[in-house]
Design an enzyme around this catalytic site. Structure first.
Site, PDB file in Angstrom:
ATOM      1  N   ASP A 144      75.609  45.990  18.874  1.00  0.00           N
ATOM      2  CA  ASP A 144      77.057  45.884  19.033  1.00  0.00           C
ATOM      3  C   ASP A 144      77.696  46.070  17.670  1.00  0.00           C
ATOM      4  O   ASP A 144      77.092  45.722  16.651  1.00  0.00           O
ATOM      5  CB  ASP A 144      77.462  44.534  19.629  1.00  0.00           C
ATOM      6  CG  ASP A 144      78.887  44.607  20.159  1.00  0.00           C
ATOM      7  OD1 ASP A 144      79.060  44.981  21.324  1.00  0.00           O
ATOM      8  OD2 ASP A 144      79.834  44.345  19.379  1.00  0.00           O
ATOM      9  N   ARG A 182      75.616  47.576  31.947  1.00  0.00           N
ATOM     10  CA  ARG A 182      75.566  46.801  33.184  1.00  0.00           C
ATOM     11  C   ARG A 182      75.401  47.553  34.489  1.00  0.00           C
ATOM     12  O   ARG A 182      75.022  46.984  35.493  1.00  0.00           O
ATOM     13  CB  ARG A 182      76.886  46.014  33.313  1.00  0.00           C
ATOM     14  CG  ARG A 182      76.864  44.695  32.643  1.00  0.00           C
ATOM     15  CD  ARG A 182      78.248  44.141  32.580  1.00  0.00           C
ATOM     16  NE  ARG A 182      79.101  45.082  31.872  1.00  0.00           N
ATOM     17  CZ  ARG A 182      80.337  44.794  31.464  1.00  0.00           C
ATOM     18  NH1 ARG A 182      80.843  43.618  31.707  1.00  0.00           N
ATOM     19  NH2 ARG A 182      81.053  45.688  30.822  1.00  0.00           N
ATOM     20  N   ARG A 200      69.419  41.160  31.657  1.00  0.00           N
ATOM     21  CA  ARG A 200      70.568  40.320  31.280  1.00  0.00           C
ATOM     22  C   ARG A 200      70.597  38.981  32.032  1.00  0.00           C
ATOM     23  O   ARG A 200      71.240  38.035  31.579  1.00  0.00           O
ATOM     24  CB  ARG A 200      71.877  41.085  31.515  1.00  0.00           C
ATOM     25  CG  ARG A 200      72.229  42.047  30.401  1.00  0.00           C
ATOM     26  CD  ARG A 200      72.843  41.361  29.189  1.00  0.00           C
ATOM     27  NE  ARG A 200      74.269  41.141  29.366  1.00  0.00           N
ATOM     28  CZ  ARG A 200      74.850  39.967  29.471  1.00  0.00           C
ATOM     29  NH1 ARG A 200      74.139  38.866  29.432  1.00  0.00           N
ATOM     30  NH2 ARG A 200      76.154  39.873  29.616  1.00  0.00           N
ATOM     31  N   ARG A 227      77.555  52.826  25.849  1.00  0.00           N
ATOM     32  CA  ARG A 227      77.100  51.772  26.752  1.00  0.00           C
ATOM     33  C   ARG A 227      76.287  52.375  27.881  1.00  0.00           C
ATOM     34  O   ARG A 227      76.374  51.967  29.023  1.00  0.00           O
ATOM     35  CB  ARG A 227      78.290  50.968  27.289  1.00  0.00           C
ATOM     36  CG  ARG A 227      79.011  50.237  26.158  1.00  0.00           C
ATOM     37  CD  ARG A 227      80.116  49.350  26.651  1.00  0.00           C
ATOM     38  NE  ARG A 227      81.282  49.476  25.793  1.00  0.00           N
ATOM     39  CZ  ARG A 227      82.533  49.464  26.223  1.00  0.00           C
ATOM     40  NH1 ARG A 227      82.797  49.309  27.493  1.00  0.00           N
ATOM     41  NH2 ARG A 227      83.514  49.596  25.376  1.00  0.00           N
ATOM     42  N   TYR A 251      89.302  43.586  15.520  1.00  0.00           N
ATOM     43  CA  TYR A 251      88.676  42.427  16.172  1.00  0.00           C
ATOM     44  C   TYR A 251      88.769  41.189  15.291  1.00  0.00           C
ATOM     45  O   TYR A 251      89.056  40.089  15.760  1.00  0.00           O
ATOM     46  CB  TYR A 251      87.209  42.706  16.496  1.00  0.00           C
ATOM     47  CG  TYR A 251      87.022  43.528  17.756  1.00  0.00           C
ATOM     48  CD1 TYR A 251      87.369  43.008  19.003  1.00  0.00           C
ATOM     49  CD2 TYR A 251      86.508  44.814  17.714  1.00  0.00           C
ATOM     50  CE1 TYR A 251      87.205  43.746  20.157  1.00  0.00           C
ATOM     51  CE2 TYR A 251      86.339  45.567  18.871  1.00  0.00           C
ATOM     52  CZ  TYR A 251      86.690  45.030  20.088  1.00  0.00           C
ATOM     53  OH  TYR A 251      86.538  45.760  21.232  1.00  0.00           O
TER      54      TYR A 251
HETATM   55  O1  CP3 Z   1      75.714  52.825  24.420  1.00  0.00           O
HETATM   56  C1  CP3 Z   1      74.738  52.058  24.467  1.00  0.00           C
HETATM   57  O2  CP3 Z   1      73.977  51.973  25.438  1.00  0.00           O
HETATM   58  C2  CP3 Z   1      74.435  51.248  23.242  1.00  0.00           C
HETATM   59  C3  CP3 Z   1      74.977  49.971  23.220  1.00  0.00           C
HETATM   60  C4  CP3 Z   1      76.364  49.628  22.691  1.00  0.00           C
HETATM   61  C5  CP3 Z   1      76.908  48.358  22.978  1.00  0.00           C
HETATM   62  N1  CP3 Z   1      78.041  48.180  22.251  1.00  0.00           N
HETATM   63  C6  CP3 Z   1      76.270  47.324  23.862  1.00  0.00           C
HETATM   64  C7  CP3 Z   1      77.204  46.585  24.736  1.00  0.00           C
HETATM   65  C8  CP3 Z   1      77.242  50.262  21.822  1.00  0.00           C
HETATM   66  C9  CP3 Z   1      77.166  51.657  21.239  1.00  0.00           C
HETATM   67  C10 CP3 Z   1      78.300  49.327  21.548  1.00  0.00           C
HETATM   68  C11 CP3 Z   1      79.377  49.571  20.573  1.00  0.00           C
HETATM   69  C12 CP3 Z   1      80.623  48.820  20.730  1.00  0.00           C
HETATM   70  N2  CP3 Z   1      80.797  47.481  20.985  1.00  0.00           N
HETATM   71  C13 CP3 Z   1      81.900  49.388  20.538  1.00  0.00           C
HETATM   72  C14 CP3 Z   1      82.168  50.808  20.144  1.00  0.00           C
HETATM   73  C15 CP3 Z   1      82.021  51.728  21.322  1.00  0.00           C
HETATM   74  C16 CP3 Z   1      83.088  51.533  22.369  1.00  0.00           C
HETATM   75  O3  CP3 Z   1      82.728  51.181  23.475  1.00  0.00           O
HETATM   76  O4  CP3 Z   1      84.262  51.743  22.049  1.00  0.00           O
HETATM   77  C17 CP3 Z   1      82.855  48.371  20.761  1.00  0.00           C
HETATM   78  C18 CP3 Z   1      84.356  48.511  20.703  1.00  0.00           C
HETATM   79  C19 CP3 Z   1      82.141  47.169  21.037  1.00  0.00           C
HETATM   80  C20 CP3 Z   1      82.697  45.824  21.332  1.00  0.00           C
HETATM   81  C21 CP3 Z   1      82.329  45.463  22.732  1.00  0.00           C
HETATM   82  N3  CP3 Z   1      81.110  44.893  23.104  1.00  0.00           N
HETATM   83  C22 CP3 Z   1      83.055  45.696  23.929  1.00  0.00           C
HETATM   84  C23 CP3 Z   1      84.428  46.293  24.007  1.00  0.00           C
HETATM   85  C24 CP3 Z   1      82.261  45.256  25.008  1.00  0.00           C
HETATM   86  C25 CP3 Z   1      82.538  45.359  26.493  1.00  0.00           C
HETATM   87  C26 CP3 Z   1      83.046  44.104  27.090  1.00  0.00           C
HETATM   88  C27 CP3 Z   1      82.762  44.069  28.572  1.00  0.00           C
HETATM   89  O5  CP3 Z   1      82.028  43.166  28.977  1.00  0.00           O
HETATM   90  O6  CP3 Z   1      83.259  44.950  29.286  1.00  0.00           O
HETATM   91  C28 CP3 Z   1      81.073  44.758  24.475  1.00  0.00           C
HETATM   92  C29 CP3 Z   1      79.935  44.234  25.241  1.00  0.00           C
HETATM   93  C30 CP3 Z   1      78.826  45.203  25.364  1.00  0.00           C
HETATM   94  N4  CP3 Z   1      78.223  45.778  24.294  1.00  0.00           N
HETATM   95  C31 CP3 Z   1      78.212  45.662  26.561  1.00  0.00           C
HETATM   96  C32 CP3 Z   1      77.184  46.532  26.167  1.00  0.00           C
HETATM   97  C33 CP3 Z   1      76.174  47.246  27.029  1.00  0.00           C
HETATM   98  C34 CP3 Z   1      78.618  45.260  27.988  1.00  0.00           C
HETATM   99  C35 CP3 Z   1      77.475  44.869  28.850  1.00  0.00           C
HETATM  100  C36 CP3 Z   1      77.061  43.455  28.921  1.00  0.00           C
HETATM  101  O7  CP3 Z   1      77.914  42.517  29.014  1.00  0.00           O
HETATM  102  O8  CP3 Z   1      75.840  43.223  28.981  1.00  0.00           O
END
Ligand code: CP3
Length: 328
Positions: A51, A6, A15, A2, A128
């Site tokens: 994602d 954010r 966003r 990530r 999930y």
């Molecule tokens: O790393 C990067 O910059 C690439 C982007 C990336 C995202 N998701 C975008 C994202 C990657 C590599 C992921 C993978 C992902 N998604 C995983 C595996 C990696 C990890 O973190 O364990 C998992 C478990 C997910 C599922 C998911 N999507 C989660 C747990 C969340 C966070 C929820 C939160 O709001 O805290 C997301 C949302 C998400 N995916 C965000 C980002 C940048 C959060 C930012 C936003 O809301 O814009």
């Protein structure tokens, strides 16, 4: 992880107008967001902005990504009937937008740094699908696993097949490495991992063996699992901060590379503490080749981007000295 998220004002601005899924589905915008951390932070690799849930839409799963929560599934999968209705993934039709975003990102990066593609591992995706939302104890997931191993294996087998196709398509579209995210695998012990998960993750690595790109195998809370994860496969093992990186490397063996493992929360501290924790990781890996400096998990939203820029610079200068000593 990530790294495009954010905490970056440039990302937050995008966003305001687009949700995560619409960014992912607009290849040019997605390429801009994927490249952002390379431009702003100076990191050595870009990771596709996507994602882990994206390919599941093509398999018939309806979900949303809720702010501050994560993926939420409309109809959780809890029985053999719902597991068997999951469709096969056809990447060229179902995730064409990811594939063209990869092509656009490669063009934008123009060879400056490699691009990492990724997917969720069967266990983490299943968790999930079964829970329907992020979970603390994974009770529904484990209940299905223990009570109905046949449905469990059907579900994980379908997910593994889909992820093999998805990663192959990403490699064909041009990613330079792939990462399998088994983010929540640390809720299992090694016995359950070996019985219920290993064969499925192993099949993914086996079937991708002939593709030339390096494969990264990541999980959190994996100190009891590293030997078993090694059996599943991967050229690089990503670990979190709950295990000293030298101990983790010893466990997986020095015939593979290690990635990690700064606690992302350390980036909320002052610069002296950040540097000393980074220095400790570099000291632990010493001059052994094959360490990729990384955070142990995703960047936290309250992180100050300047702290990340400083960390990247610090690691670059500290390891540069190292390389110079090695060259002499
Ligand atoms: O790393 C990067 O910059 C690439 C982007 C990336 C995202 N998701 C975008 C994202 C990657 C590599 C992921 C993978 C992902 N998604 C995983 C595996 C990696 C990890 O973190 O364990 C998992 C478990 C997910 C599922 C998911 N999507 C989660 C747990 C969340 C966070 C929820 C939160 O709001 O805290 C997301 C949302 C998400 N995916 C965000 C980002 C940048 C959060 C930012 C936003 O809301 O814009």
């Amino acid at each position: 992880m990530r790294q495009a998220g954010r905490y970056l004002p440039e990302y937050r601005k995008i966003r305001e107008k687009h949700d995560i899924i619409s960014i992912c589905k607009d290849p040019e915008l997605c390429a801009a967001v994927s490249s952002l951390p390379v431009e702003v932070l100076g990191v050595d690799a870009a990771i596709m902005f996507a994602d882990i849930m994206l390919p599941l839409e093509g398999m018939g799963v309806q979900f949303e990504i809720k702010e501050g929560i994560g993926p939420v599934i409309k109809h959780p999968v809890r029985n053999s009937q719902s597991a068997s209705t999951l469709r096969d993934l056809d990447p060229k039709a179902d995730v064409a937008f990811v594939l063209s975003a990869i092509e656009s990102t490669k063009k934008r990066l123009d060879g400056r740094v490699p691009l990492i593609g990724f997917c969720g591992a069967p266990f983490t995706l299943a968790s999930y699908l079964i829970e329907g939302k992020p979970s603390r104890d994974f009770a529904n997931t484990k209940a299905l696993m223990y009570r109905d191993p046949e449905t469990w294996n059907l579900l994980l087998d379908k997910l593994a097949t889909a992820m093999i196709r998805y990663l192959r398509a990403q490699i064909q579209a041009g990613v330079d490495a792939v990462q399998l995210f088994d983010s929540w695998i640390g809720c299992l012990n090694s016995q359950d991992y070996e019985q219920y998960v290993l064969p499925h993750s192993q099949r993914i690595f086996k079937e991708l063996e002939s593709s030339a790109v390096p494969k990264i195998h990541f999980g959190t809370g994996t100190s009891d699992l590293l030997e078993s994860m090694k059996q599943a496969g991967g050229d690089v093992f990503g670990v979190d901060w709950r295990i000293p990186i030298d101990v983790a490397w010893q466990r997986v063996g020095h015939d593979v590379a290690i990635q990690g493992n700064l606690d992302p929360a350390v980036l909320l501290a002052d610069s002296d503490l950040i540097k000393s924790r980074a220095a400790d990781i570099l000291r632990r890996v010493g001059s052994t080749p094959g360490h990729i400096f990384n955070l142990g998990h995703g960047m936290l939203p309250d992180t100050n981007p300047q702290s990340v820029i400083d960390l990247v610079q610090y690691v670059h200068s500290a390891t540069q000295k190292h390389l110079e000593v090695q060259a002499k």
